[in-house]
Design a protein around this motif. Structure first.
Motif, short mmCIF file in Angstrom:
data_model
loop_
_atom_site.label_atom_id
_atom_site.label_comp_id
_atom_site.label_asym_id
_atom_site.label_seq_id
_atom_site.Cartn_x
_atom_site.Cartn_y
_atom_site.Cartn_z
N ASP A 78 104.52 -6.05 47.37
CA ASP A 78 103.49 -5.89 48.39
C ASP A 78 103.85 -6.62 49.68
O ASP A 78 103.63 -6.10 50.76
CB ASP A 78 102.14 -6.37 47.86
CG ASP A 78 101.65 -5.50 46.71
OD1 ASP A 78 101.79 -4.27 46.79
OD2 ASP A 78 101.14 -6.05 45.71
N ASP A 128 94.67 -6.61 51.41
CA ASP A 128 95.70 -5.61 51.73
C ASP A 128 96.28 -5.00 50.45
O ASP A 128 96.54 -3.80 50.40
CB ASP A 128 96.84 -6.25 52.53
CG ASP A 128 96.40 -6.69 53.91
OD1 ASP A 128 95.40 -6.15 54.43
OD2 ASP A 128 97.06 -7.60 54.48
N GLN A 129 96.48 -5.83 49.43
CA GLN A 129 97.01 -5.33 48.17
C GLN A 129 96.04 -4.33 47.52
O GLN A 129 96.47 -3.32 46.97
CB GLN A 129 97.29 -6.48 47.21
CG GLN A 129 98.53 -7.26 47.57
CD GLN A 129 98.78 -8.40 46.60
OE1 GLN A 129 98.17 -9.44 46.73
NE2 GLN A 129 99.68 -8.19 45.67
N GLN A 155 96.35 -1.15 49.44
CA GLN A 155 97.59 -0.47 49.07
C GLN A 155 97.45 0.22 47.72
O GLN A 155 97.94 1.33 47.53
CB GLN A 155 98.75 -1.45 49.03
CG GLN A 155 99.22 -1.88 50.39
CD GLN A 155 100.33 -2.93 50.32
OE1 GLN A 155 100.78 -3.32 49.23
NE2 GLN A 155 100.77 -3.39 51.47
N LYS A 206 95.56 3.39 48.24
CA LYS A 206 96.41 4.43 48.85
C LYS A 206 97.36 5.03 47.83
O LYS A 206 97.58 6.24 47.83
CB LYS A 206 97.21 3.84 50.02
CG LYS A 206 96.40 3.62 51.26
CD LYS A 206 97.27 3.02 52.36
CE LYS A 206 96.42 2.62 53.55
NZ LYS A 206 97.21 1.90 54.56
N ARG A 207 97.92 4.20 46.96
CA ARG A 207 98.88 4.68 45.96
C ARG A 207 98.23 5.55 44.90
O ARG A 207 98.76 6.59 44.52
CB ARG A 207 99.54 3.49 45.24
CG ARG A 207 100.62 2.82 45.98
CD ARG A 207 101.26 1.73 45.09
NE ARG A 207 102.05 0.86 45.93
CZ ARG A 207 101.92 -0.46 45.97
NH1 ARG A 207 101.04 -1.07 45.20
NH2 ARG A 207 102.67 -1.18 46.76
#
Length: 191
Positions: free
Chosen positions: A51, A66-67, A70, A73-74
């Motif tokens: 990350d 943020d993680q 992410q 999004k993944r």
């Protein structure tokens, strides 16, 4: 240094062969200072994702939101649980996870109760899953020589580290497919 009355030099070179490497104070018994990149990673179903990766020291807790974004999004969904170290469980991160409906592990804030509550079997299993990420780093250091990075340039070192994670993920994928292949073969043979 003398004219400015300073006792330290910012971004000083600690290695002639790898001038991008910075010392990171860890406070561990074995080695108080570590050298190399600091990697913030997450593990999902045995696969490890990088990350954040920097040569400078950073506070991991500032990247938790943020993680999670992410992850969304993944996988196009939010995680059910976040299994993290104590450093990630700041008030802001707790409030963020609560607002998103994400459960977390960790001790509650405040003074611990006089009677310690025993964890349920489910809570113990969830808490023990935290060991997977620690195990991945151990595996990367032992088997992929992540702790012996001799690349001269910063970008080459980042590539070396990313390749180590990639190979580990490929082996995880191969292992899961082998187990599936073995199951199919044994079910065909027994029929």
């Amino acid at each position: 240094m003398y004219k400015e009355n300073k006792r330290s030099i910012a971004h000083r070179i600690v290695s002639i062969h790898q001038p991008h490497v910075r010392p990171i104070l860890r406070g561990k018994d074995k080695a108080r200072t570590e050298f190399g990149a600091k990697v913030n990673a997450s593990t999902i179903d045995g696969f490890t994702f990088i990350d954040q990766m920097q040569w400078e020291n950073f506070n991991e807790s500032t990247f938790l939101q943020d993680q999670i974004e992410q992850y969304q999004k993944r996988f196009k969904c939010l995680p059910k649980y976040v299994l993290a170290d104590k450093i990630y469980l700041t008030r802001a991160n707790r409030a963020f996870m609560k607002s998103m409906g994400i459960r977390r592990t960790g001790k509650p804030l405040g003074k611990p109760p006089k009677k310690s509550k025993k964890l349920t079997k489910e809570q113990k299993e969830i808490h023990n899953q935290r060991n997977h990420i620690e195990g991945k780093f151990g595996q990367l250091k032992r088997a992929r020589h992540l702790n012996i990075n001799k690349a001269k340039l910063a970008i080459t070192s980042f590539s070396w580290i990313a390749a180590s994670f990639f190979i580990t993920n490929l082996l995880t994928l191969a292992k899961s497919h082998f187990i599936l292949f073995k199951y199919i073969i044994t079910s065909v043979i027994t029929e």
